[in-house]
Every structure is written in C-alpha cells, then in structure tokens.
Design an enzyme around this catalytic site. Structure first.
Site, PDB file in Angstrom:
ATOM      1  N   CYS A   1     -20.132 -26.904  76.507  1.00 28.49           N
ATOM      2  CA  CYS A   1     -20.115 -28.168  77.251  1.00 28.49           C
ATOM      3  C   CYS A   1     -18.674 -28.634  77.488  1.00 28.49           C
ATOM      4  CB  CYS A   1     -20.899 -29.229  76.490  1.00 28.49           C
ATOM      5  SG  CYS A   1     -20.986 -30.798  77.377  1.00 28.49           S
TER       6      CYS A   1
ATOM      7  N   CYS B   1     -17.016 -35.033  73.259  1.00 24.94           N
ATOM      8  CA  CYS B   1     -17.673 -35.894  72.264  1.00 24.94           C
ATOM      9  C   CYS B   1     -17.271 -35.425  70.859  1.00 24.94           C
ATOM     10  CB  CYS B   1     -19.184 -35.834  72.434  1.00 24.94           C
ATOM     11  SG  CYS B   1     -19.707 -36.085  74.149  1.00 24.94           S
TER      12      CYS B   1
ATOM     13  N   CYS C   1     -19.639 -33.494  68.442  1.00 28.75           N
ATOM     14  CA  CYS C   1     -20.620 -32.529  68.949  1.00 28.75           C
ATOM     15  C   CYS C   1     -20.203 -31.063  68.794  1.00 28.75           C
ATOM     16  CB  CYS C   1     -20.937 -32.797  70.410  1.00 28.75           C
ATOM     17  SG  CYS C   1     -22.285 -31.738  70.998  1.00 28.75           S
TER      18      CYS C   1
ATOM     19  N   CYS D   1     -38.928 -32.651  73.027  1.00 37.69           N
ATOM     20  CA  CYS D   1     -37.656 -33.114  73.603  1.00 37.69           C
ATOM     21  C   CYS D   1     -36.756 -31.920  73.864  1.00 37.69           C
ATOM     22  CB  CYS D   1     -36.938 -34.036  72.628  1.00 37.69           C
ATOM     23  SG  CYS D   1     -37.956 -35.386  72.048  1.00 37.69           S
TER      24      CYS D   1
ATOM     25  N   CYS E   1     -39.641 -35.106  76.904  1.00 32.10           N
ATOM     26  CA  CYS E   1     -38.387 -35.855  76.988  1.00 32.10           C
ATOM     27  C   CYS E   1     -37.272 -34.845  77.303  1.00 32.10           C
ATOM     28  CB  CYS E   1     -38.103 -36.557  75.657  1.00 32.10           C
ATOM     29  SG  CYS E   1     -36.587 -37.535  75.696  1.00 32.10           S
TER      30      CYS E   1
ATOM     31  N   CYS F   1     -34.869 -43.486  76.656  1.00 31.10           N
ATOM     32  CA  CYS F   1     -34.671 -43.248  75.222  1.00 31.10           C
ATOM     33  C   CYS F   1     -33.176 -43.364  74.987  1.00 31.10           C
ATOM     34  CB  CYS F   1     -35.171 -41.855  74.843  1.00 31.10           C
ATOM     35  SG  CYS F   1     -34.725 -41.360  73.169  1.00 31.10           S
TER      36      CYS F   1
ATOM     37  N   ARG G   1     -36.516 -44.311  66.050  1.00 29.79           N
ATOM     38  CA  ARG G   1     -36.611 -42.922  65.558  1.00 29.79           C
ATOM     39  C   ARG G   1     -35.517 -42.589  64.555  1.00 29.79           C
ATOM     40  NH1 ARG G   1     -36.592 -40.334  70.263  1.00 29.79           N
ATOM     41  NH2 ARG G   1     -38.809 -40.763  70.364  1.00 29.79           N
TER      42      ARG G   1
HETATM   43  N1  SAM Z   1     -25.319 -33.398  76.769  1.00 33.17           N
HETATM   44  C1  SAM Z   1     -26.265 -34.431  76.720  1.00 33.17           C
HETATM   45  C2  SAM Z   1     -25.662 -35.771  76.363  1.00 33.17           C
HETATM   46  O1  SAM Z   1     -24.630 -35.819  75.750  1.00 33.17           O
HETATM   47  O2  SAM Z   1     -26.298 -36.778  76.706  1.00 33.17           O
HETATM   48  C3  SAM Z   1     -27.440 -34.146  75.804  1.00 33.17           C
HETATM   49  C4  SAM Z   1     -27.265 -33.504  74.462  1.00 33.17           C
HETATM   50  S1  SAM Z   1     -26.387 -34.432  73.226  1.00 33.17           S
HETATM   51  C5  SAM Z   1     -26.272 -33.191  71.959  1.00 33.17           C
HETATM   52  C6  SAM Z   1     -27.542 -35.650  72.687  1.00 33.17           C
HETATM   53  C7  SAM Z   1     -27.132 -36.605  71.576  1.00 33.17           C
HETATM   54  O3  SAM Z   1     -27.133 -35.931  70.327  1.00 33.17           O
HETATM   55  C8  SAM Z   1     -25.744 -37.221  71.628  1.00 33.17           C
HETATM   56  O4  SAM Z   1     -25.656 -38.297  72.514  1.00 33.17           O
HETATM   57  C9  SAM Z   1     -25.560 -37.691  70.197  1.00 33.17           C
HETATM   58  O5  SAM Z   1     -26.042 -39.017  70.053  1.00 33.17           O
HETATM   59  C10 SAM Z   1     -26.410 -36.711  69.401  1.00 33.17           C
HETATM   60  N2  SAM Z   1     -25.586 -35.830  68.560  1.00 33.17           N
HETATM   61  C11 SAM Z   1     -24.882 -34.752  68.963  1.00 33.17           C
HETATM   62  N3  SAM Z   1     -24.229 -34.191  67.929  1.00 33.17           N
HETATM   63  C12 SAM Z   1     -24.507 -34.936  66.840  1.00 33.17           C
HETATM   64  C13 SAM Z   1     -24.101 -34.852  65.479  1.00 33.17           C
HETATM   65  N4  SAM Z   1     -23.278 -33.918  65.040  1.00 33.17           N
HETATM   66  N5  SAM Z   1     -24.590 -35.783  64.623  1.00 33.17           N
HETATM   67  C14 SAM Z   1     -25.436 -36.745  65.063  1.00 33.17           C
HETATM   68  N6  SAM Z   1     -25.849 -36.861  66.341  1.00 33.17           N
HETATM   69  C15 SAM Z   1     -25.377 -35.981  67.233  1.00 33.17           C
HETATM   70 FE1  SF4 Z   2     -21.753 -32.128  75.746  1.00 34.46          FE
HETATM   71 FE2  SF4 Z   2     -22.338 -32.479  73.200  1.00 34.46          FE
HETATM   72 FE3  SF4 Z   2     -21.174 -34.438  74.533  1.00 34.46          FE
HETATM   73 FE4  SF4 Z   2     -23.744 -33.794  75.104  1.00 34.46          FE
HETATM   74  S1  SF4 Z   2     -22.949 -34.646  73.184  1.00 34.46           S
HETATM   75  S2  SF4 Z   2     -22.099 -34.190  76.549  1.00 34.46           S
HETATM   76  S3  SF4 Z   2     -23.657 -31.575  74.715  1.00 34.46           S
HETATM   77  S4  SF4 Z   2     -20.260 -32.411  74.089  1.00 34.46           S
END
Ligand code: SAM
Ligand code: SF4
Ligand code: DTB
Length: 338
Positions: free
Chosen positions: A55, A59, A62, A99, A131, A191, A263
């Site tokens: 990606c 973030c 992530c 989901c 979802c 959500c 949740r």
């Molecule tokens: N890329 C899309 C986005 O960012 O909306 C969808 C996937 S993203 C992995 C979905 C959510 O997972 C993120 O917004 C975050 O809230 C949660 N998430 C991701 N990594 C995480 C982590 N290490 N611990 C807790 N929540 C996490």
């Molecule tokens: Fe990409 Fe992870 Fe951020 Fe979703 S949370 S936009 S998968 S870097």
C-alpha cells in the site's frame, strides 16, 4: 423506553462523560445497552484480506504499507472462488458479517472493481452481511457498491483530527471525511471507528468519539481497535493500552451512539476473559471473530466460543433472507426517529 439517538453532542459533554468514574460509566452504559439491545447478542464479523500489502499510504500502525519492512507478503486481489470459500467457512463458524479488506490508497477501477462487486454479491448470496474496506472511494463507486448490496463500508478515522498528522501524512482527515460522505450519500451504512494506543492523549480519544457521535446518522458500527504493534512500523514497541481505557471508550461510545454495533476489534488477544466481560457489559456487541485479522493473528475461535458460552451471550444471526441486510435507501436514517 430505548434512548433516542442524539447528534448534537458537544465536546464538553463527551469530555465530561470520559471523566466519570469508570464503574458509574459502565453502569449507565449497560443500562442504555440493555434498553436498546434487549437481545444482548454479539455479532461475529469475520475478516479476510482480499488484497494484501504494497500500500502506498504511510499509516504509522500498518504492516501493509509498502514503505515499512514488516515481512508481510504481498498478495494480489484474490480470485472470487477463494473469497466465496472463505465466506462459506465463516458462516459455518457462526459469523453473520463477512468483512473484506483491501490494502489500497483508493478503491481501484476496472476489472479489480468489478471483481470486488462480484465478491460483495457472492457474500450476500450466501446470506451474510458484506462489509468492505478498500481505501478512499468516489461517489460513483459507492453507488455501484450499494447496488451490489454492500451492507457496510468500513473507513476509520483512527484518532482525533489534531493528532491525525502524527500518524499519517499521505492523506488528510478531510480526505477521510469525504469518503465517508460518499458512502453515506449512496445509502450504505457507515462502519467507522479508531485505534487506541497510537500515543494519543485522552483529548484525542474524546475528539474522535465526539466526531463519530455527531455524524448523522451515527455509524452503523464502530470498531474500536487496540494497536497491534508490528515490527518494522513506526508504532512498533508502543506500550499496551490499559484494558480499562478500552472499557471506558466502549462505555462512552455506547452512551453517545445507542444504536451502533460497538465492535471489539484488533488487539483482543492480550485481553483477559474478565476484560472482555466488562467490555460486553459496557456495551460492546460485536467482535472480529476468526483466527486471523488481516495480516496478524486474532483470538482463537475456540476461545471465543467458550467465552461467549460462559457469559451466556448468543451470536447474532445472519440476515433473515439471503441478500437482505443493513443496506438502506439513500437518505433514510439508520434507526427510528425519536
Ligand atoms: N486500506 C484501507 C484503509 O486504510 O481504509 C483498508 C484497510 S486498513 C488495514 C483498515 C483499518 O485497520 C485501519 O483504518 C486501522 O484502523 C486498522 N488497522 C490497521 N493496522 C492496524 C494495527 N496494527 N493495529 C490496529 N488496527 C489496525
Ligand atoms: Fe494502506 Fe494500511 Fe493505511 Fe489502509 S491502513 S491505507 S492498507 S497503509
Ligand atoms: C478495523 O477497524 N479493524 C480491522 C478492520 N477494520 C479492517 C483491521 C485490523 C487490522 C489489524 C492488523 C492486521 O491484521 O493487519
């Protein structure tokens, strides 16, 4: 009488709730919860990563951001059959919602989008709620997802607006809100939730909850994640959140948004059964179930089965009819007017 949903909460009111003694808060949240959700069931939502890693976003939490060396293996968009099989297994394990998560900055166009639509339809045809979370999306994409029968679109705000750029720099809070507007305008239930443990202050948690509570309608579901710290991400090594902070967040969310499914999301592995029980009492009524989240392990299915059984909590049933579910016509409220 079930409490009415208010959308005019002030930040001061939210801060005052947050500051209350924990057990007073839990008592009041439990009272609201029982009035609004007399069945007291727990929704099991199963996650599947349909497109993994690579990606472009940054973030900080992530494991799927390509710029961090986290060891997550990239996986292109899964074939439809693999998703159907995973959804059927989730249903057999008692899930009512399936989901699908895609590691994209924006929802793709073209054949990938068409396949996502087919995945949504296939999950709905199995009699599950579907979802999707796949990044930012345009209104026309939201319309097509609504038409395919999507039950909810997940798009988290993650934290309060003031702290957001300490966590993510490649997009803004306003970007996030714009996608949520498109989802809402297309009539897809939203959500939306966040993460505790990113180094945020109490004020940032209050900001996030205030923002969610002033959405009209409220989010249909509110995932509250505890950070899963992953080696290689900037958030690796962050200390665990005090479980009572999660209980507090759940209780405040329940008081602010009586009709939402709250949740318990990522990070449940480190919670004790007692922590879980307090969260359910405080108003949590959904979990991510299944052995995996997206790329990290989740609580063992057997442990969840045993826990819910010991607490006398039933699983929420799937929608009554295949294809039926949470999607509502554009502009109609998520819950009856007061
Ligand atoms: N890329 C899309 C986005 O960012 O909306 C969808 C996937 S993203 C992995 C979905 C959510 O997972 C993120 O917004 C975050 O809230 C949660 N998430 C991701 N990594 C995480 C982590 N290490 N611990 C807790 N929540 C996490
Ligand atoms: Fe990409 Fe992870 Fe951020 Fe979703 S949370 S936009 S998968 S870097
Ligand atoms: C949400 O709020 N949490 C889920 C889901 N929505 C998509 C994702 C949690 C991901 C945890 C880290 C991982 O497994 O990659």
């Amino acid at each position: 009488m079930p409490p009415r949903d208010r959308h005019d909460w002030t930040r001061e009111e939210v801060a005052a709730l947050w500051a209350r003694p924990l057990l007073d808060l839990v008592f009041d949240a439990a009272t609201v919860h029982r009035a609004r959700w007399p069945r007291k069931d727990v929704q099991r939502a199963t996650l599947l990563s349909v497109k993994t890693g690579g990606c472009a976003e940054d973030c900080g939490y992530c494991p799927q951001a390509s710029r961090y060396a986290t060891g997550v293996e990239r996986q292109a968009l899964l074939p439809l059959d693999a998703v159907k099989a995973a959804a059927a297994q989730a249903k057999a394990e008692g899930a009512s919602r399936f989901c699908m998560g895609g590691a994209w900055r924006d929802v793709p166009d073209g054949p990938a989008f068409d396949r996502l639509l087919d995945m949504v339809k296939a999950v709905r045809d199995l009699g599950l709620e579907a979802c999707l979370t796949a990044g930012m999306l345009r209104r026309d994409q939201a319309d097509r997802l609504a038409e395919a029968g999507l039950s909810a679109y997940n798009h988290n705000l993650d934290t309060g607006e003031a702290y957001y750029d300490r966590v993510i720099s490649t997009r803004t809070y306003a970007d996030r809100l714009a996608t949520l507007d498109h989802v809402r305008d297309a009539g897809i239930p939203v959500c939306c939730g966040g993460i505790l443990g990113l180094g945020e202050a109490e004020g940032d948690r209050i900001d996030l909850l205030h923002r969610l509570a002033t959405f009209t309608p409220h989010p249909e579901s509110v995932p509250i994640n505890l950070l899963v710290p992953v080696e290689g991400t900037p958030m690796a090594g962050r200390p665990n959140v005090d479980p009572f902070d999660l209980v507090r967040a759940v209780a405040v969310a329940r008081l602010l948004m009586p009709s939402a499914r709250i949740r318990l999301s990522a990070g449940r592995r480190d919670l004790s059964d007692g922590d879980h029980a307090l969260c359910f009492l405080a108003g949590a009524n959904s979990i991510f179930a299944g052995d995996r989240l997206l790329t990290t392990p989740n609580v063992d299915g057997d442990r969840d089965d045993a826990l819910l059984a010991r607490l006398g909590l039933a699983s929420a049933p799937p929608p009554a009819e295949p294809g039926a579910g949470a999607t509502r016509a554009a502009g109609t409220p998520a819950c009856p007017a007061p």
